[in-house]
Write a protein that holds these residues in place. Structure first.
Motif, short mmCIF file in Angstrom:
data_model
loop_
_atom_site.label_atom_id
_atom_site.label_comp_id
_atom_site.label_asym_id
_atom_site.label_seq_id
_atom_site.Cartn_x
_atom_site.Cartn_y
_atom_site.Cartn_z
N PRO A 1 -30.85 3.34 6.37
CA PRO A 1 -31.75 3.60 7.49
C PRO A 1 -32.67 2.44 7.88
O PRO A 1 -33.15 2.40 9.00
CB PRO A 1 -32.57 4.80 7.03
N GLU A 2 -32.89 1.48 7.00
CA GLU A 2 -33.94 0.49 7.33
C GLU A 2 -33.60 -0.96 7.03
O GLU A 2 -34.09 -1.85 7.70
CB GLU A 2 -35.21 0.84 6.53
N ARG A 3 -32.78 -1.18 6.02
CA ARG A 3 -32.62 -2.56 5.53
C ARG A 3 -31.72 -3.39 6.46
O ARG A 3 -30.96 -2.83 7.26
CB ARG A 3 -32.03 -2.52 4.11
N PRO A 4 -31.79 -4.72 6.34
CA PRO A 4 -30.82 -5.57 7.05
C PRO A 4 -29.41 -5.24 6.57
O PRO A 4 -29.22 -4.84 5.42
CB PRO A 4 -31.20 -6.99 6.62
N LEU A 5 -28.43 -5.39 7.45
CA LEU A 5 -27.05 -5.07 7.11
C LEU A 5 -26.26 -6.35 6.85
O LEU A 5 -26.62 -7.42 7.36
CB LEU A 5 -26.42 -4.26 8.26
N LEU A 6 -25.22 -6.23 6.06
CA LEU A 6 -24.46 -7.42 5.62
C LEU A 6 -23.02 -7.33 6.09
O LEU A 6 -22.39 -6.27 5.99
CB LEU A 6 -24.46 -7.51 4.09
N ALA A 7 -22.50 -8.46 6.54
CA ALA A 7 -21.10 -8.49 6.98
C ALA A 7 -20.44 -9.78 6.54
O ALA A 7 -21.11 -10.80 6.35
CB ALA A 7 -21.02 -8.36 8.50
N ALA B 1 -25.56 -9.93 15.50
CA ALA B 1 -24.91 -10.43 14.28
C ALA B 1 -24.71 -11.93 14.38
O ALA B 1 -23.63 -12.41 14.73
CB ALA B 1 -23.58 -9.72 14.04
N PRO B 2 -25.78 -12.69 14.14
CA PRO B 2 -25.68 -14.16 14.22
C PRO B 2 -24.77 -14.68 13.12
O PRO B 2 -24.90 -14.30 11.97
CB PRO B 2 -27.12 -14.61 14.02
N GLY B 3 -23.82 -15.53 13.49
CA GLY B 3 -22.88 -16.07 12.49
C GLY B 3 -22.52 -17.50 12.81
O GLY B 3 -23.17 -18.16 13.62
N GLY B 4 -21.47 -17.99 12.18
CA GLY B 4 -20.97 -19.34 12.47
C GLY B 4 -21.63 -20.40 11.61
O GLY B 4 -22.47 -21.16 12.08
N GLY B 5 -21.30 -20.44 10.33
CA GLY B 5 -21.87 -21.45 9.45
C GLY B 5 -23.12 -20.99 8.72
O GLY B 5 -23.88 -21.81 8.22
N GLN C 1 -26.41 -9.50 9.11
CA GLN C 1 -26.31 -10.87 8.62
C GLN C 1 -24.83 -11.13 8.30
O GLN C 1 -24.23 -10.43 7.49
CB GLN C 1 -27.15 -11.02 7.35
N LEU C 2 -24.30 -12.15 8.93
CA LEU C 2 -22.86 -12.41 8.85
C LEU C 2 -22.62 -13.75 8.16
O LEU C 2 -22.96 -14.80 8.70
CB LEU C 2 -22.29 -12.42 10.27
N ILE C 3 -22.07 -13.71 6.97
CA ILE C 3 -21.75 -14.93 6.22
C ILE C 3 -20.27 -14.93 5.88
O ILE C 3 -19.75 -13.95 5.36
CB ILE C 3 -22.60 -15.04 4.94
N GLY C 4 -19.60 -16.04 6.22
CA GLY C 4 -18.17 -16.11 5.98
C GLY C 4 -17.84 -17.03 4.82
O GLY C 4 -17.92 -16.65 3.65
N ASP D 1 -15.88 -16.80 -6.52
CA ASP D 1 -16.27 -15.47 -7.01
C ASP D 1 -16.97 -14.74 -5.86
O ASP D 1 -18.19 -14.75 -5.75
CB ASP D 1 -17.21 -15.63 -8.22
N VAL D 2 -16.16 -14.11 -5.00
CA VAL D 2 -16.76 -13.52 -3.80
C VAL D 2 -17.65 -12.32 -4.15
O VAL D 2 -18.59 -12.02 -3.44
CB VAL D 2 -15.71 -13.10 -2.74
N ARG D 3 -17.34 -11.66 -5.26
CA ARG D 3 -18.18 -10.53 -5.65
C ARG D 3 -19.58 -10.99 -6.07
O ARG D 3 -20.59 -10.47 -5.60
CB ARG D 3 -17.51 -9.77 -6.79
N GLY D 4 -19.61 -12.00 -6.91
CA GLY D 4 -20.90 -12.54 -7.32
C GLY D 4 -21.68 -13.08 -6.14
O GLY D 4 -22.90 -12.85 -6.00
N ALA D 5 -20.99 -13.79 -5.25
CA ALA D 5 -21.66 -14.35 -4.07
C ALA D 5 -22.19 -13.23 -3.18
O ALA D 5 -23.30 -13.34 -2.61
CB ALA D 5 -20.69 -15.24 -3.30
N SER D 6 -21.43 -12.14 -3.06
CA SER D 6 -21.87 -11.01 -2.25
C SER D 6 -23.12 -10.38 -2.85
O SER D 6 -24.04 -9.97 -2.13
CB SER D 6 -20.77 -9.96 -2.15
#
Lengths: 364, 364
Positions: free
Chosen positions: A123-129, A316-320, A339-342, A350-355
């Motif tokens: 309901p409130e926090r920033p979202l991650l993508a 959803a600002p992204g790109g680097g 928040q979009l981080i690729g 280790d994508v899990r740790g980074a996530s």
């Protein structure tokens, strides 16, 4: 109740008054007005005013009879900027649309900020993508990656826009595998991560149907490639709770110069909401693309501010973007943001740790 | 047999070598290459060379593995220019595509120059086109206008792109009336004039079906509005002899500046042929838009020259053309051209007489 659509154009160069009149004609009758039958003048657009500015572009406000849009999003866009997109030195910077027209052309953003938050139970926090990449991996590898990303706490796990139906991971094979991998992760975490596959191309309707059957959480849609009707068409096929994530692929022609095209805060703000985006991806300042911090602030305001009775969408600002930049992004955009981080999540294999680090930074 | 797609980008500003490498990555993996699993590198694009030029942009040639397009026109466009469209100072100026891929993505232009000429029974002469306008007239009025234009000898009578389904002339009412009016004129003249309605918007498939039932000669399609799959989708619904007239509405973001976007000769040449255009409308030099004479010559060459085994398409320069300018247009474009005149035919309230003068000038 307003019966006009209002558009504001910046006109660069000389002769702003004459050029404003020419835009009004070009975008409605496309015929010299002296040749038009009198009773047809009901469909002519009009210049309301032209404000000249020393050392900058003039600003022309034009009103269009609401009937010109014919109740279609596509004709609304033809009317606002179809032909004049081909003229140099003309930039569409603002629009206003009666609420009744916004409803008639499809109702725009379906879930919006509140709806996406409700589906995600956040309901409130920033979202991650993040995005599943690179193209060239197998469906199985992408599914395993999605599983790790979901375990690490990413809310929206989308396909890369460059991954659709290539032989390395064909759509009909990949989408059920990834959807299932995310579901299995959710069972372990008790959270709700969602998979948003790319739905694009000549098999758009069939892919939307397959994606719905696989139980995805929504779709990545590219109106610059598949047309401005595509997002709501895909959403309708996917069902009520499906999230429309709009990707800006091929839309950059409009934003990569300041003296023509469409102002990015309008294209990725009000226009994206009309088109049906719940989440609007755009290139953040300080990344690989050219928008300024002020333009990005204006995009976020356009995505969320009052407009035609439409729901606000999530920027959803992204790109680097990187985990390191998360605090600055929170500072710039606040909490109503995806928040979009690729690539940065792949830095150490280790994508899990980074996530998990990404999530910790965003929820701090 | 080539297994790569080649694209040439102009890079304006400093650091061309590094930026070319970044484009190759952006448009394929979109992931720093050191983070990509080794076996995925098969899908990475590569810089072939970068040629710097004193006082002008650098020219970078990039090769993409053909599999990246996944046999889809839409993914081919995502790959060539999707994300990089958002970067300033990068301009896509040339592409080459293996013939097998051009076939796989839909086969492009269906009728082409010869096919359109055959349908019209006009093997050699310049072809004539105009638009029904202004919006605001009734279906009956537009049908009467079409009848006069056909009697006057116009080959292709298209809807204005701003006329689709507005209440003044709803699609389902207008299209059969106009098609019938043109047919009646053909019976009188013994010639073949064809009606090409606008097929666009959320009801694209239904409108294509209705248009086919009404016996139209093809359609005006706007890939900038309805997506790049739309032309071939509409054509397939209309049948074998249907002419696809591509209108440039909303495509101008790409062409209105010389330092980014897509070179107009590529967008209105090779890309339009891949998209399926038989007739490519573009803004002629000397009219209301900004292209130069040299650019327009290059567009015509791109529409007709050798490319990927695809059929040549007919250039249709428009936007402020007049009967007076016909000799100059013939001089510039030769006979394989669709001469497109709109408003000027309405100058003295006798569209039939004006059409006869237009035809006489074009066939002189």
């Amino acid at each position: 109740v307003s019966d006009v659509v209002t558009a504001v154009y910046e006109i660069h160069g000389d002769g702003a008054h004459e050029r404003a009149k020419a835009i009004a004609v070009e975008q409605s009758h496309e015929l010299p007005t002296q040749f038009a039958p009198k009773h047809s003048l009901v469909s002519l657009a009009h210049v309301v005013d032209v404000v000249e500015s020393a050392g900058g572009p003039a600003t022309a406000t034009i009103e269009f009879p609401v009937e010109l849009a014919g109740g279609e999003l596509t004709q609304l866009l033809v009317m606002l900027f179809g032909n004049v997109s081909l003229q140099r030195g003309v930039r569409l910077v603002e629009i206003d649309v009666p609420a009744a027209l916004a409803t008639a052309v499809g109702g725009g953003t379906r879930l919006g900020v509140d709806g996406v938050r409700q589906v995600l139970g956040a309901p409130e926090r920033p979202l991650l993508a993040t995005a599943l990449k690179p193209v060239g991996l197998s469906s199985r590898e992408l599914a395993d990656m999605a599983h790790e990303l979901a375990l690490g706490g990413i809310d929206l796990i989308k396909d890369d826009q460059g991954v659709n139906n290539q032989h390395w991971s064909p759509f009909a094979e990949r989408v059920p595998l990834v959807a299932d991998a995310v579901r299995r992760a959710n069972e372990k975490t008790g959270r709700t991560s969602l998979y948003l596959p790319t739905v694009s191309g000549p098999h758009l309707d069939e892919h939307a149907r397959l994606a719905g059957e696989a139980g995805v959480g929504g779709a990545l849609v590219m109106p610059g490639i598949d047309g401005f009707s595509a997002p709501l068409r895909v959403a309708a096929a996917l069902g009520r709770d499906a999230i429309v994530l709009q990707h800006p692929s091929f839309l950059g022609g409009f934003t990569a110069d300041d003296s023509h095209g469409i102002a990015p805060e309008l294209l990725f703000g009000r226009i994206s909401r009309l088109v049906g985006a719940d989440v609007v991806v755009f290139p953040n300042s300080g990344g690989r693309f050219g928008l300024t911090e002020a333009q990005c602030r204006a995009i976020a305001a356009g995505a969320t501010g009052e407009f035609a009775g439409l729901r606000p969408a999530l920027p959803a600002p992204g790109g680097g973007m990187t985990v390191e930049k998360v605090p600055a992004m929170l500072e710039q955009y606040g909490r109503d943001v995806v928040q979009l981080i690729g690539g940065d999540l792949h830095r150490d294999g280790d994508v899990r740790g980074a996530s998990e680090r990404f999530r910790a930074a965003a929820l701090a």
